[in-house]
Every structure is written in structure tokens, then in C-alpha cells.
Enzyme design. Structure first.
Site, PDB file in Angstrom:
ATOM      1  N   LYS A   1     -17.529   1.532  -8.544  1.00  0.00           N
ATOM      2  CA  LYS A   1     -18.245   1.022  -7.363  1.00  0.00           C
ATOM      3  C   LYS A   1     -19.625   1.693  -7.246  1.00  0.00           C
TER       4      LYS A   1
ATOM      5  N   ASP B   1     -13.252 -16.871  -6.591  1.00  0.00           N
ATOM      6  CA  ASP B   1     -12.234 -15.819  -6.718  1.00  0.00           C
ATOM      7  C   ASP B   1     -11.361 -16.125  -7.938  1.00  0.00           C
TER       8      ASP B   1
ATOM      9  N   TYR C   1     -12.068   4.094 -10.014  1.00  0.00           N
ATOM     10  CA  TYR C   1     -12.454   3.051  -9.051  1.00  0.00           C
ATOM     11  C   TYR C   1     -13.797   3.375  -8.404  1.00  0.00           C
TER      12      TYR C   1
ATOM     13  N   LEU D   1      -8.386 -15.073  -8.391  1.00  0.00           N
ATOM     14  CA  LEU D   1      -6.964 -15.051  -8.017  1.00  0.00           C
ATOM     15  C   LEU D   1      -6.185 -14.115  -8.940  1.00  0.00           C
TER      16      LEU D   1
ATOM     17  N   PHE E   1      -8.119  -9.356   0.622  1.00  0.00           N
ATOM     18  CA  PHE E   1      -7.914  -8.887   2.001  1.00  0.00           C
ATOM     19  C   PHE E   1      -9.186  -9.039   2.851  1.00  0.00           C
TER      20      PHE E   1
ATOM     21  N   ASN F   1     -10.297   0.167   5.446  1.00  0.00           N
ATOM     22  CA  ASN F   1      -9.999  -0.975   6.331  1.00  0.00           C
ATOM     23  C   ASN F   1      -8.503  -1.129   6.529  1.00  0.00           C
TER      24      ASN F   1
ATOM     25  N   THR G   1     -18.311   1.067  -0.813  1.00  0.00           N
ATOM     26  CA  THR G   1     -17.280   1.885  -0.174  1.00  0.00           C
ATOM     27  C   THR G   1     -17.766   3.313   0.042  1.00  0.00           C
ATOM     28  N   ASP G   2     -17.191   3.974   1.043  1.00  0.00           N
ATOM     29  CA  ASP G   2     -17.541   5.382   1.269  1.00  0.00           C
ATOM     30  C   ASP G   2     -17.078   6.279   0.120  1.00  0.00           C
ATOM     31  N   GLU G   3     -16.152   5.756  -0.725  1.00  0.00           N
ATOM     32  CA  GLU G   3     -15.624   6.597  -1.808  1.00  0.00           C
ATOM     33  C   GLU G   3     -16.693   6.955  -2.837  1.00  0.00           C
TER      34      GLU G   3
ATOM     35  N   ALA H   1     -15.792  -9.309  -4.678  1.00  0.00           N
ATOM     36  CA  ALA H   1     -14.850  -9.352  -5.813  1.00  0.00           C
ATOM     37  C   ALA H   1     -14.825  -8.012  -6.523  1.00  0.00           C
ATOM     38  N   ALA H   2     -13.639  -7.485  -6.699  1.00  0.00           N
ATOM     39  CA  ALA H   2     -13.509  -6.171  -7.343  1.00  0.00           C
ATOM     40  C   ALA H   2     -12.041  -5.890  -7.591  1.00  0.00           C
TER      41      ALA H   2
ATOM     42  N   ARG I   1      -1.603  12.113  -5.772  1.00  0.00           N
ATOM     43  CA  ARG I   1      -2.501  11.294  -6.609  1.00  0.00           C
ATOM     44  C   ARG I   1      -3.395  12.245  -7.407  1.00  0.00           C
TER      45      ARG I   1
ATOM     46  N   TYR J   1       1.850  11.027  -0.355  1.00  0.00           N
ATOM     47  CA  TYR J   1       1.323  11.789  -1.497  1.00  0.00           C
ATOM     48  C   TYR J   1       1.014  13.224  -1.059  1.00  0.00           C
TER      49      TYR J   1
HETATM   50  P1  NAD Z   1      -8.628  -6.917  -2.656  1.00  0.00           P
HETATM   51  O1  NAD Z   1      -8.107  -6.243  -3.878  1.00  0.00           O
HETATM   52  O2  NAD Z   1      -7.706  -7.272  -1.554  1.00  0.00           O
HETATM   53  O3  NAD Z   1      -9.368  -8.281  -3.096  1.00  0.00           O
HETATM   54  C1  NAD Z   1     -10.184  -8.381  -4.228  1.00  0.00           C
HETATM   55  C2  NAD Z   1     -10.405  -9.857  -4.528  1.00  0.00           C
HETATM   56  O4  NAD Z   1     -11.278  -9.961  -5.650  1.00  0.00           O
HETATM   57  C3  NAD Z   1      -9.112 -10.608  -4.905  1.00  0.00           C
HETATM   58  O5  NAD Z   1      -9.049 -11.834  -4.206  1.00  0.00           O
HETATM   59  C4  NAD Z   1      -9.257 -10.840  -6.407  1.00  0.00           C
HETATM   60  O6  NAD Z   1      -8.591 -12.012  -6.845  1.00  0.00           O
HETATM   61  C5  NAD Z   1     -10.767 -10.949  -6.549  1.00  0.00           C
HETATM   62  N1  NAD Z   1     -11.230 -10.633  -7.905  1.00  0.00           N
HETATM   63  C6  NAD Z   1     -10.890  -9.562  -8.672  1.00  0.00           C
HETATM   64  N2  NAD Z   1     -11.512  -9.644  -9.862  1.00  0.00           N
HETATM   65  C7  NAD Z   1     -12.286 -10.764  -9.833  1.00  0.00           C
HETATM   66  C8  NAD Z   1     -13.192 -11.363 -10.758  1.00  0.00           C
HETATM   67  N3  NAD Z   1     -13.414 -10.827 -11.966  1.00  0.00           N
HETATM   68  N4  NAD Z   1     -13.828 -12.503 -10.399  1.00  0.00           N
HETATM   69  C9  NAD Z   1     -13.600 -13.067  -9.180  1.00  0.00           C
HETATM   70  N5  NAD Z   1     -12.736 -12.547  -8.277  1.00  0.00           N
HETATM   71  C10 NAD Z   1     -12.102 -11.399  -8.591  1.00  0.00           C
HETATM   72  O7  NAD Z   1      -9.822  -6.000  -2.168  1.00  0.00           O
HETATM   73  P2  NAD Z   1     -10.322  -5.677  -0.672  1.00  0.00           P
HETATM   74  O8  NAD Z   1      -9.569  -4.538  -0.154  1.00  0.00           O
HETATM   75  O9  NAD Z   1     -10.386  -6.942   0.096  1.00  0.00           O
HETATM   76  O10 NAD Z   1     -11.801  -5.159  -0.991  1.00  0.00           O
HETATM   77  C11 NAD Z   1     -12.878  -6.097  -1.109  1.00  0.00           C
HETATM   78  C12 NAD Z   1     -14.151  -5.336  -1.421  1.00  0.00           C
HETATM   79  O11 NAD Z   1     -14.429  -4.389  -0.402  1.00  0.00           O
HETATM   80  C13 NAD Z   1     -14.089  -4.539  -2.732  1.00  0.00           C
HETATM   81  O12 NAD Z   1     -15.347  -4.641  -3.353  1.00  0.00           O
HETATM   82  C14 NAD Z   1     -13.840  -3.112  -2.276  1.00  0.00           C
HETATM   83  O13 NAD Z   1     -14.374  -2.191  -3.192  1.00  0.00           O
HETATM   84  C15 NAD Z   1     -14.578  -3.088  -0.961  1.00  0.00           C
HETATM   85  N6  NAD Z   1     -14.076  -2.140   0.062  1.00  0.00           N
HETATM   86  C16 NAD Z   1     -12.748  -2.136   0.397  1.00  0.00           C
HETATM   87  C17 NAD Z   1     -12.307  -1.272   1.397  1.00  0.00           C
HETATM   88  C18 NAD Z   1     -10.847  -1.244   1.823  1.00  0.00           C
HETATM   89  O14 NAD Z   1     -10.464  -0.397   2.621  1.00  0.00           O
HETATM   90  N7  NAD Z   1      -9.999  -2.142   1.354  1.00  0.00           N
HETATM   91  C19 NAD Z   1     -13.218  -0.428   2.048  1.00  0.00           C
HETATM   92  C20 NAD Z   1     -14.557  -0.463   1.665  1.00  0.00           C
HETATM   93  C21 NAD Z   1     -14.980  -1.340   0.677  1.00  0.00           C
HETATM   94  O1  DAU Z   2     -12.403   4.416   1.688  1.00  0.00           O
HETATM   95  C1  DAU Z   2     -12.480   3.074   1.308  1.00  0.00           C
HETATM   96  C2  DAU Z   2     -11.433   2.778   0.256  1.00  0.00           C
HETATM   97  O2  DAU Z   2     -10.179   2.772   0.934  1.00  0.00           O
HETATM   98  C3  DAU Z   2     -11.673   1.464  -0.466  1.00  0.00           C
HETATM   99  O3  DAU Z   2     -12.864   1.546  -1.188  1.00  0.00           O
HETATM  100  C4  DAU Z   2     -10.512   1.140  -1.412  1.00  0.00           C
HETATM  101  O4  DAU Z   2     -10.690  -0.137  -1.986  1.00  0.00           O
HETATM  102  C5  DAU Z   2      -9.224   1.156  -0.605  1.00  0.00           C
HETATM  103  O5  DAU Z   2      -8.126   0.945  -1.480  1.00  0.00           O
HETATM  104  C6  DAU Z   2      -9.056   2.479   0.137  1.00  0.00           C
HETATM  105  O6  DAU Z   2      -8.818   3.559  -0.798  1.00  0.00           O
HETATM  106  P1  DAU Z   2      -7.722   4.703  -0.492  1.00  0.00           P
HETATM  107  O7  DAU Z   2      -7.304   5.299  -1.773  1.00  0.00           O
HETATM  108  O8  DAU Z   2      -8.193   5.600   0.584  1.00  0.00           O
HETATM  109  O9  DAU Z   2      -6.549   3.753   0.132  1.00  0.00           O
HETATM  110  P2  DAU Z   2      -4.968   3.758  -0.066  1.00  0.00           P
HETATM  111  O10 DAU Z   2      -4.417   2.802   0.947  1.00  0.00           O
HETATM  112  O11 DAU Z   2      -4.564   3.569  -1.474  1.00  0.00           O
HETATM  113  O12 DAU Z   2      -4.544   5.226   0.365  1.00  0.00           O
HETATM  114  C7  DAU Z   2      -4.899   5.762   1.624  1.00  0.00           C
HETATM  115  C8  DAU Z   2      -4.425   7.218   1.645  1.00  0.00           C
HETATM  116  O13 DAU Z   2      -2.981   7.213   1.672  1.00  0.00           O
HETATM  117  C9  DAU Z   2      -4.812   8.004   0.414  1.00  0.00           C
HETATM  118  O14 DAU Z   2      -5.108   9.336   0.805  1.00  0.00           O
HETATM  119  C10 DAU Z   2      -3.565   7.992  -0.465  1.00  0.00           C
HETATM  120  C11 DAU Z   2      -2.436   7.930   0.552  1.00  0.00           C
HETATM  121  N1  DAU Z   2      -1.210   7.205   0.128  1.00  0.00           N
HETATM  122  C12 DAU Z   2      -1.345   5.931  -0.329  1.00  0.00           C
HETATM  123  C13 DAU Z   2      -0.243   5.208  -0.726  1.00  0.00           C
HETATM  124  C14 DAU Z   2      -0.397   3.803  -1.263  1.00  0.00           C
HETATM  125  C15 DAU Z   2       0.046   7.788   0.269  1.00  0.00           C
HETATM  126  O15 DAU Z   2       0.170   8.945   0.731  1.00  0.00           O
HETATM  127  N2  DAU Z   2       1.133   7.068  -0.108  1.00  0.00           N
HETATM  128  C16 DAU Z   2       1.045   5.807  -0.632  1.00  0.00           C
HETATM  129  O16 DAU Z   2       2.100   5.226  -1.000  1.00  0.00           O
END
Ligand code: NAD
Ligand code: DAU
Length: 371
Positions: free
Chosen positions: A172, A37, A168, A39, A15, A198, A143-145, A86-87, A308, A225
Site C-alpha cells: 500500500k 471488481d 500488505y 470478484l 467491504f 473500518n 491506510t494508516d498502516e 481494489a486491493a 501475528r 493474537y
Molecule cells: P476487501 O478485501 O473487502 O475488498 C477488496 C475488493 O477488491 C474485493 O471486492 C476484491 O474482489 C477486489 N479486488 C481485489 N483484487 C482486484 C483486482 N486485481 N482487480 C479488481 N478488483 C480486485 O477490502 P476493504 O477492506 O473493503 O478495503 C478496500 C480498500 O481500502 C483497500 O485498498 C484497503 O487497503 C483500504 N483500507 C481498508 C481499511 C479497512 O479497515 N478495511 C482501512 C483503510 C484502508
Molecule cells: O488500519 C487499517 C487496516 O486495518 C487496513 O489497511 C487493513 O486492510 C485492514 O485489514 C485492517 O488491518 P488490521 O490488521 O488492523 O485488521 P484485522 O481485522 O486483521 O486485525 C485487527 C487487530 O486484531 C490486529 O491487531 C490483529 C488482531 N486479531 C485479528 C484477527 C483476525 C486478533 O487478535 N485475532 C484475529 O483472529
């Protein structure tokens, strides 16, 4: 600041990574991007269709944990920066199967750090510290987590102690710690950004916002949840990309920067906004392949399901450091961003159908049948 010549972006088919690859090709046309990546279920080359012919872009399928592959890529492309996305990224999956989170997120990061260190080192100083060539940087996307959870008051600053609560976030936080240690022990030029939740195009529909949009379109239950009063601090993915770009080019070695847009919302508010805006969009527009009647989209689709395990109550990012020291600011308001995002998923129903075919149904049924 000099432009980087060649950047290794890992996880660039996911993403945020795919949005970042496109952002960089557009904003830094002198820079070549190599996207490594594996994939996994979350990686999707369809996210990158529009740039696959770009001469500054190379895709390599492979694992960040693969020592030989990563070394060979450094030798072949002579990267001067690494941006590690990548994660394994989904909290719910880390509760089901923690191990892959530890190997990918921690050992994968360490392998990248080791290779960057070995490739960039040009000597050793009198005290035994490595000396590196100029203008290189390892950037860890975090991540802020890692900070844990907040109560009603307060915000995460870069000084907040790390207190991760899920497998998770623990993985991180470990990756942050090992990155920090390579900066302290080996003086490797490392920066770290910690971003809030995001949203935007190409997000895999296991995450709250795309999952709810997809379910609304199928008139399926919207699984909230617990009481839905947990708070997340939402940022448009393009603003995250510009924040990373800012730190990559202007941040200081060894520093951590929070990225967030001051946009706290309870989960239930998000679901209500999705119901309201999807309905409105479908009342005003027609889309090929979508025959959902907007009159059937009602609040009754919401259901409360089992919470959760260890669910973090609230996240909120203090972005003072990146805004005041580096001049970054977000460009999207959430009100505009969420409408644009819903519209993107409606216009890209094929993308949503493709990623939800195959393993996704089994994942969904397994995860949500337990709730
Ligand atoms: P995502 O799950 O959409 O994408 C992860 C990508 O990493 C995928 O394309 C997957 O194929 C690749 N990958 C997984 N394992 C791998 C490996 N061993 N080698 C190479 N590639 C690999 O994740 P995202 O939501 O795009 O998050 C990207 C990064 O940003 C992560 O590090 C996540 O912790 C961080 N992050 C995400 C958020 C969020 O809200 N999504 C917020 C803050 C930080
Ligand atoms: O804060 C940054 C993080 O945000 C990133 O580091 C993670 O990679 C990303 O997955 C995200 O984590 P969250 O756990 O916050 O995201 P998620 O979309 O899974 O859930 C957002 C909130 O919504 C959380 O409080 C759980 C709730 N939820 C989620 C799902 C999937 C529901 O209530 N119902 C659902 O079906």
C-alpha cells in the site's frame, strides 16, 4: 466544486467499496458509478443487491491490472474520476502469500494511473508537463498502516514518515508512492486518503470484528493474537465513505489526508464488547436461523493464540487536517456503531453463512491451526 459525471470505482464489491458505491448513488444522484471488481474471495455481488437495478450503476467484472480492459473502459465511459479501492487487504494473508499483494496493489494502481493520465491529457506545456482537462481526479484509498506502528504516545499525521511493516502495508505504501510520483512528475491530479481500521456491514469475516461475531454465534473459540493489548483506531465504514467523498470533491491536488475518528481500543476490549453486546442482543431479540443460547456466551470463549508475525502494536490517526481544512467529521460514536454492527450481522445471518461457506472454512482451519 462540480459534480463528477462518471466515476470509476474499483473494488466496489468488497467491504468498503460496496458501502461507498451505495453512499455515492444516494448522495450524488447526478453521478454514474462504474464498479470494476475482479470478484476475488473478498468481492461479493450480494453486497450490492439493493442497487443492481439503479440506472446510474454499472458493474464490470475484471482486473485492475488488465491494461486493455482498463483502457477500453476509459474509452467507453469517459471517466472524470477514479476511486481506487481494489486491493488485497488482509495482513495475515500477506504474511502467507505476499506476491499477489505486490501485483494487485502496486501494478494495478500503476495501470489505473497510466490510463487516467493518457485519457485525461489534452496537451503539453512548454516545459514538457502534460496538461489535463478540467475537473478530473485520481483518488487512491490508502491506510494508516503505511506509517508503521506507534509506541504508547503520539499519533500519525500526514507528515509521519512511511515505515510499513507487513507485506500488505509495504504494497500500500508503494501504491501511495507511485501515485505521489505521478502527481509530481506528470502533474496528474491525485489525492490520497489514509484511514484507520473500518468496521460495519458487509465486512469479510477474516477481519477481527466480523470474525469474532461469527464465532460467538457458533460458540467457537475467540482467537486473540498474543496478549490482545494491540491498539487499533476504529472508524465506522460510512464515516470513511463520507471522508473520501469530502476529499474527492473538496481536497487539493497532490495532498494526503488522514481519516480517523479518535477511537483507540485494545483488541481485547473489542472482543469483550462483542461478547457483551451479542449476548444482550440475543437476550432481547430472536432471529430466524439463530438458536444460540445467550447464557452460553461467556468470557470463557476467549483464547490467546500465537501472535501475528511483526504485529504492529498501536495505530492512532491525527485527523486535524481533514477536519480543519475540509470540515469533515465522523457521525458515529463507537458505542452506537458497534451495537448497530452486531445487530446487522445477526439480522443478516444468511449473508454471513454464504460468505463463510466454500473456501472460508479451509482458510480458517489452515490459518488458525498454526496458531
Ligand atoms: P476487501 O478485501 O473487502 O475488498 C477488496 C475488493 O477488491 C474485493 O471486492 C476484491 O474482489 C477486489 N479486488 C481485489 N483484487 C482486484 C483486482 N486485481 N482487480 C479488481 N478488483 C480486485 O477490502 P476493504 O477492506 O473493503 O478495503 C478496500 C480498500 O481500502 C483497500 O485498498 C484497503 O487497503 C483500504 N483500507 C481498508 C481499511 C479497512 O479497515 N478495511 C482501512 C483503510 C484502508
Ligand atoms: O488500519 C487499517 C487496516 O486495518 C487496513 O489497511 C487493513 O486492510 C485492514 O485489514 C485492517 O488491518 P488490521 O490488521 O488492523 O485488521 P484485522 O481485522 O486483521 O486485525 C485487527 C487487530 O486484531 C490486529 O491487531 C490483529 C488482531 N486479531 C485479528 C484477527 C483476525 C486478533 O487478535 N485475532 C484475529 O483472529
Amino acid at each position: 466544486m462540480n459534480e463528477y459525471k462518471t466515476i470509476l470505482v474499483t473494488g466496489g464489491a468488497g467491504f468498503i467499496g460496496s458501502n461507498f458505491v451505495k453512499y455515492m448513488l444516494e448522495n450524488h444522484p447526478q453521478t454514474k458509478i462504474v464498479n470494476l471488481d475482479l470478484l476475488t474471495y473478498a468481492g461479493n455481488l450480494e453486497n450490492l443487491n439493493d442497487i443492481e437495478e439503479n440506472e446510474n450503476y454499472v458493474f464490470v467484472k475484471g482486473d485492475i491490472r488488465d491494461k486493455e480492459l482498463v483502457k477500453n473502459l476509459f474509452d467507453e465511459y469517459d471517466f472524470d474520476a477514479v476511486v481506487n479501492f481494489a486491493a488485497e487487504s488482509h495482513v495475515d494473508r500477506s504474511i502467507e502469500e505476499p506476491e499477489i499483494f505486490l501485483t494487485t496493489n502496486i501494478l494495478g494502481t500503476q495501470n489505473l494511473l497510466d490510463n487516467a493520465k493518457a485519457h485525461w491529457q489534452i496537451g503539453t506545456d512548454n516545459e514538457g508537463y502534460p496538461i489535463y482537462r478540467d475537473n478530473v481526479r485520481f483518488h487512491q484509498v490508502s491506510t494508516d498502516e503505511v506509517y508503521g506502528a506507534l509506541g504508547k504516545e503520539g499519533m500519525f499525521t500526514e507528515e509521519t514518515p512511511l515505515s510499513p511493516n507487513s507485506p500488505y502495508s509495504a504494497s500500500k505504501a508503494s501504491a501511495d508512492m507511485i501515485s505521489r510520483a505521478y502527481n509530481n512528475t506528470f502533474k496528474l491530479p491525485v489525492t490520497i486518503t489514509r484511514c484507520s481500521n473500518n468496521y460495519g456491514p458487509y465486512q469479510f469475516p477474516e477481519k477481527l470484528i466480523p470474525l469474532m461475531i461469527g464465532n460467538v454465534l457458533e460458540l467457537k473459540d475467540l482467537p486473540i493474537y498474543g496478549d490482545g493489548m494491540q491498539i487499533r483506531d476504529w472508524l465506522h465504514v460510512k464515516d470513511h465513505c463520507s471522508g473520501i467523498d469530502t476529499v474527492l470533491h473538496h481536497g487539493k491536488d497532490g495532498e494526503v489526508y488522514n481519516i480517523g475518528g479518535n477511537n483507540e481500543k485494545a483488541n481485547i476490549e473489542i472482543v469483550d464488547l462483542i461478547i457483551e453486546n451479542t449476548k444482550k442482543d440475543l437476550e432481547e431479540n430472536t432471529y430466524e436461523g439463530i438458536d444460540t443460547n445467550p447464557d452460553d456466551i461467556t468470557e470463557d470463549l476467549k483464547i490467546h493464540v500465537k501472535d501475528r508475525l511483526g504485529h504492529d502494536k498501536r495505530y492512532a490517526i491525527d485527523n486535524t487536517k481533514i477536519t480543519s481544512e475540509l470540515g469533515w467529521s465522523p457521525s458515529y460514536t463507537f458505542e452506537d456503531g458497534i451495537v448497530e454492527t452486531i445487530n446487522w450481522y445477526l439480522e443478516n445471518q444468511d449473508w454471513l453463512d454464504n460468505v463463510r461457506s466454500g473456501d472460508y472454512q479451509a482458510y480458517y482451519e489452515n490459518m488458525y491451526s498454526k496458531k
